[in-house]
Design a protein around this motif. Structure first.
Motif, PDB file in Angstrom:
ATOM      1  N   GLU A 103       0.814  -1.222   0.000  1.00  0.00           N
ATOM      2  CA  GLU A 103       0.000   0.000   0.000  1.00  0.00           C
ATOM      3  C   GLU A 103       0.846   1.270   0.000  1.00  0.00           C
ATOM      4  O   GLU A 103       1.847   1.371   0.703  1.00  0.00           O
ATOM      5  CB  GLU A 103      -0.892  -0.027   1.243  1.00  0.00           C
ATOM      6  N   THR A 104       0.444   2.248  -0.805  1.00  0.00           N
ATOM      7  CA  THR A 104       1.063   3.573  -0.812  1.00  0.00           C
ATOM      8  C   THR A 104       0.122   4.579  -0.158  1.00  0.00           C
ATOM      9  O   THR A 104      -1.053   4.669  -0.527  1.00  0.00           O
ATOM     10  CB  THR A 104       1.360   4.038  -2.250  1.00  0.00           C
ATOM     11  N   ASP A 105       0.659   5.340   0.807  1.00  0.00           N
ATOM     12  CA  ASP A 105      -0.111   6.379   1.489  1.00  0.00           C
ATOM     13  C   ASP A 105       0.396   7.785   1.185  1.00  0.00           C
ATOM     14  O   ASP A 105      -0.302   8.763   1.436  1.00  0.00           O
ATOM     15  CB  ASP A 105      -0.055   6.165   3.009  1.00  0.00           C
ATOM     16  N   ARG A 106       1.625   7.865   0.668  1.00  0.00           N
ATOM     17  CA  ARG A 106       2.211   9.176   0.357  1.00  0.00           C
ATOM     18  C   ARG A 106       3.119   9.018  -0.853  1.00  0.00           C
ATOM     19  O   ARG A 106       3.833   8.027  -0.974  1.00  0.00           O
ATOM     20  CB  ARG A 106       3.016   9.693   1.560  1.00  0.00           C
ATOM     21  N   GLN A 107       3.085  10.006  -1.769  1.00  0.00           N
ATOM     22  CA  GLN A 107       3.903   9.944  -2.976  1.00  0.00           C
ATOM     23  C   GLN A 107       4.950  11.060  -2.933  1.00  0.00           C
ATOM     24  O   GLN A 107       4.629  12.227  -2.736  1.00  0.00           O
ATOM     25  CB  GLN A 107       3.029  10.088  -4.227  1.00  0.00           C
ATOM     26  N   MET A 108       6.214  10.672  -3.131  1.00  0.00           N
ATOM     27  CA  MET A 108       7.347  11.583  -3.079  1.00  0.00           C
ATOM     28  C   MET A 108       7.893  11.798  -4.487  1.00  0.00           C
ATOM     29  O   MET A 108       7.627  11.004  -5.395  1.00  0.00           O
ATOM     30  CB  MET A 108       8.437  11.015  -2.173  1.00  0.00           C
ATOM     31  N   ALA A 109       8.690  12.866  -4.670  1.00  0.00           N
ATOM     32  CA  ALA A 109       9.242  13.147  -6.000  1.00  0.00           C
ATOM     33  C   ALA A 109      10.562  13.884  -5.879  1.00  0.00           C
ATOM     34  O   ALA A 109      10.827  14.586  -4.899  1.00  0.00           O
ATOM     35  CB  ALA A 109       8.266  13.977  -6.829  1.00  0.00           C
ATOM     36  N   SER A 110      11.406  13.725  -6.923  1.00  0.00           N
ATOM     37  CA  SER A 110      12.695  14.414  -6.970  1.00  0.00           C
ATOM     38  C   SER A 110      13.283  14.300  -8.368  1.00  0.00           C
ATOM     39  O   SER A 110      12.992  13.358  -9.112  1.00  0.00           O
ATOM     40  CB  SER A 110      13.678  13.791  -5.969  1.00  0.00           C
ATOM     41  N   VAL A 111      14.138  15.256  -8.709  1.00  0.00           N
ATOM     42  CA  VAL A 111      15.027  15.103  -9.863  1.00  0.00           C
ATOM     43  C   VAL A 111      16.210  14.244  -9.434  1.00  0.00           C
ATOM     44  O   VAL A 111      16.666  14.316  -8.287  1.00  0.00           O
ATOM     45  CB  VAL A 111      15.520  16.485 -10.343  1.00  0.00           C
ATOM     46  N   VAL A 124      13.909  15.811  -2.373  1.00  0.00           N
ATOM     47  CA  VAL A 124      12.775  14.890  -2.280  1.00  0.00           C
ATOM     48  C   VAL A 124      11.675  15.534  -1.453  1.00  0.00           C
ATOM     49  O   VAL A 124      11.903  15.922  -0.307  1.00  0.00           O
ATOM     50  CB  VAL A 124      13.197  13.547  -1.645  1.00  0.00           C
ATOM     51  N   GLU A 125      10.504  15.661  -2.039  1.00  0.00           N
ATOM     52  CA  GLU A 125       9.357  16.248  -1.349  1.00  0.00           C
ATOM     53  C   GLU A 125       8.100  15.448  -1.670  1.00  0.00           C
ATOM     54  O   GLU A 125       8.005  14.795  -2.718  1.00  0.00           O
ATOM     55  CB  GLU A 125       9.122  17.700  -1.793  1.00  0.00           C
ATOM     56  N   GLU A 226      15.550   2.802   5.303  1.00  0.00           N
ATOM     57  CA  GLU A 226      15.577   3.771   6.416  1.00  0.00           C
ATOM     58  C   GLU A 226      16.910   4.502   6.469  1.00  0.00           C
ATOM     59  O   GLU A 226      16.961   5.711   6.715  1.00  0.00           O
ATOM     60  CB  GLU A 226      15.314   3.047   7.746  1.00  0.00           C
ATOM     61  N   ALA A 227      18.003   3.804   6.206  1.00  0.00           N
ATOM     62  CA  ALA A 227      19.320   4.443   6.260  1.00  0.00           C
ATOM     63  C   ALA A 227      19.474   5.496   5.171  1.00  0.00           C
ATOM     64  O   ALA A 227      20.079   6.559   5.397  1.00  0.00           O
ATOM     65  CB  ALA A 227      20.415   3.377   6.118  1.00  0.00           C
ATOM     66  N   ILE A 231      12.841   8.131   1.424  1.00  0.00           N
ATOM     67  CA  ILE A 231      11.425   7.820   1.537  1.00  0.00           C
ATOM     68  C   ILE A 231      11.221   6.883   2.713  1.00  0.00           C
ATOM     69  O   ILE A 231      12.173   6.282   3.218  1.00  0.00           O
ATOM     70  CB  ILE A 231      10.867   7.176   0.246  1.00  0.00           C
ATOM     71  N   ALA A 232       9.968   6.748   3.144  1.00  0.00           N
ATOM     72  CA  ALA A 232       9.619   5.860   4.253  1.00  0.00           C
ATOM     73  C   ALA A 232       8.776   4.704   3.737  1.00  0.00           C
ATOM     74  O   ALA A 232       8.290   4.722   2.601  1.00  0.00           O
ATOM     75  CB  ALA A 232       8.847   6.638   5.324  1.00  0.00           C
TER      76      ALA A 232
END
Length: 426
Positions: A103-111, A124-125, A226-227, A231-232
């Motif tokens: 399951e995905t609850d949050r979507q992150m993005a970055s160049v 990453v935001e 995590e290291a 993303i989480a």
């Protein structure tokens, strides 16, 4: 459940009025997602009971990630509506009782910038979350799931059988062979594959495609998630690389697969190749394969038996305008549902379900299915066209905006959550 699942903003579907159908039977030449969704819905209708036949090879499950793996949560609504069951029932059929890992609850993005074969993430935001939703939707509903396409197909085929769909394993594929399977006097042949049906008469023959989508994907474990700190767990990720004047785009989604129990994510990199040729195929796929591994490493992921789970693709781009069926007496289900640039917006499974339901309701009502499908899919095609432009026609602007303000750059796609194009109509 079926009525509730229709109540979304993306396709604005309404159940059919009960009018005598034009066709008294249906033969479908595929066990794919759209084809089996259509078959399941029609098989439950009294007018088609016992008269829905699916021809095609049985689903073969392998670890290889062939076809799409991004399962938007909204897709579950369509599959549940087709079989008149619950979301939980569909998810249990796919994953078993523990689907949270996918399951995905949050979507992150970055160049991402490639430096000596390694990827560096610029900023990453989050660009979409399941919080702050519209008042008539549930807070915290999942946005999407990661699934092996053949696992989803197998689960939906099992559901179809329980709803009365008849299966034929004879290998019938031509116009005459498919019609011979029908147990009605006026059958409709449904083409659930991209290729035309051999032996069927042409209504119009489309021009050869000029543009293609190249892609490479594989499953990943998450030994350093995590290291790495980018993303989480339960986050997905979009990353772009500006390569040779066009955008290579990636998505990484939480993933669960009984055949790959160590896998926690799947990742894909893809690119629109304008005026592409077969000679360009291998070079792009090789570059995309290197990028998906490099960005995966930057996220703290590691390939999970890449020799068994990886796959590449080279698929044609078709027009975004109204798409008719190509052949007389044949509903071009796959072609209409997939019109535009495949892969790039991760909505192939959703469009397959939506297009199938729109077609089913039209057939039950006795009206032409093509206009119903094209109307229902218009919003998905529009966003697909906008993203194609950002990737292929404005790569510099896209990279500049995403490297500085990811959430602002993805504001348009981010609003699609409010139109029930990610989380379902909860």
């Amino acid at each position: 459940m079926a009525g509730a699942a229709f109540q979304g903003r993306d396709g604005r579907l309404v159940p059919a009025r009960r009018v005598a159908p034009v066709h008294d039977s249906v033969v479908i030449n595929s066990r794919g997602i759209g084809a089996i969704t259509l078959a399941t819905r029609l098989a439950r209708e009294p007018a088609f009971e016992g008269r829905v036949i699916v021809a095609g090879k049985p689903v073969s499950e392998t670890r290889q990630l062939i076809d799409g793996c991004t399962l938007r949560a909204r897709s579950i609504d369509y599959y549940a509506a087709a079989s008149d069951t619950s979301r939980d029932d569909i998810l249990t059929g796919i994953y078993g009782p523990e689907w949270r890992q996918a399951e995905t609850d949050r979507q992150m993005a970055s160049v991402a910038r490639m430096e000596n074969g390694r990827a560096r993430l610029v900023r990453v935001e989050a660009w979409m979350t399941n919080k702050g939703v519209k008042r008539d939707r549930s807070e915290g509903a999942p946005l999407s799931y990661g699934v092996r396409n053949s696992r989803l197909m197998a689960a939906l085929n099992e559901k179809a059988a329980s709803c009365g769909v008849r299966f034929d394993d004879s290998g019938a594929s031509t116009w005459d062979e498919l019609r011979a399977l029908s147990n009605g006097k006026n059958p409709l042949i449904v083409n659930g594959t991209p290729k035309p049906v051999a032996g069927a008469a042409w209504q119009h023959q489309p021009a050869a495609p000029k543009h293609f989508v190249a892609a490479a994907q594989m499953a990943f474990t998450a030994p350093r998630l995590e290291a790495a700190g980018a993303i989480a767990r339960q986050d997905s990720f979009i990353g772009i690389i500006n390569r040779d004047g066009a955008i290579d785009m990636s998505v990484f989604y939480p993933f669960k697969d009984p055949l790959s129990p160590r896998a926690a994510y799947y990742g894909i990199f893809y690119r629109i190749v304008r005026n592409g040729s077969e000679a360009m195929r291998e070079g792009h796929q090789s570059a995309l394969r290197a990028e998906v591994e490099a960005v995966g490493a930057a996220l703290g992921l590691a390939p999970d038996d890449a020799d068994q789970t990886s796959a590449v693709a080279w698929v044609p781009v078709s027009p975004w305008r109204f798409t008719p069926s190509r052949q007389t007496g044949v509903l071009d289900l796959s072609r209409i549902s997939g019109a535009g640039a495949p892969i790039i917006t991760g909505d192939g499974m959703t469009r397959a379900g939506l297009g199938a339901l729109a077609a089913a309701e039209a057939l039950i009502e006795g009206t032409p299915p093509e206009p119903a499908m094209n109307r229902a899919l218009s919003l998905y095609r529009r966003l697909n066209m906008v993203q194609a432009g950002a990737m292929a026609w404005m790569p510099g602007v896209t990279e500049w905006m995403l490297s500085r303000k990811p959430k602002f750059a993805l504001m348009g796609p981010g609003k699609s959550r409010d139109w029930d194009m990610w989380a379902g109509a909860w």
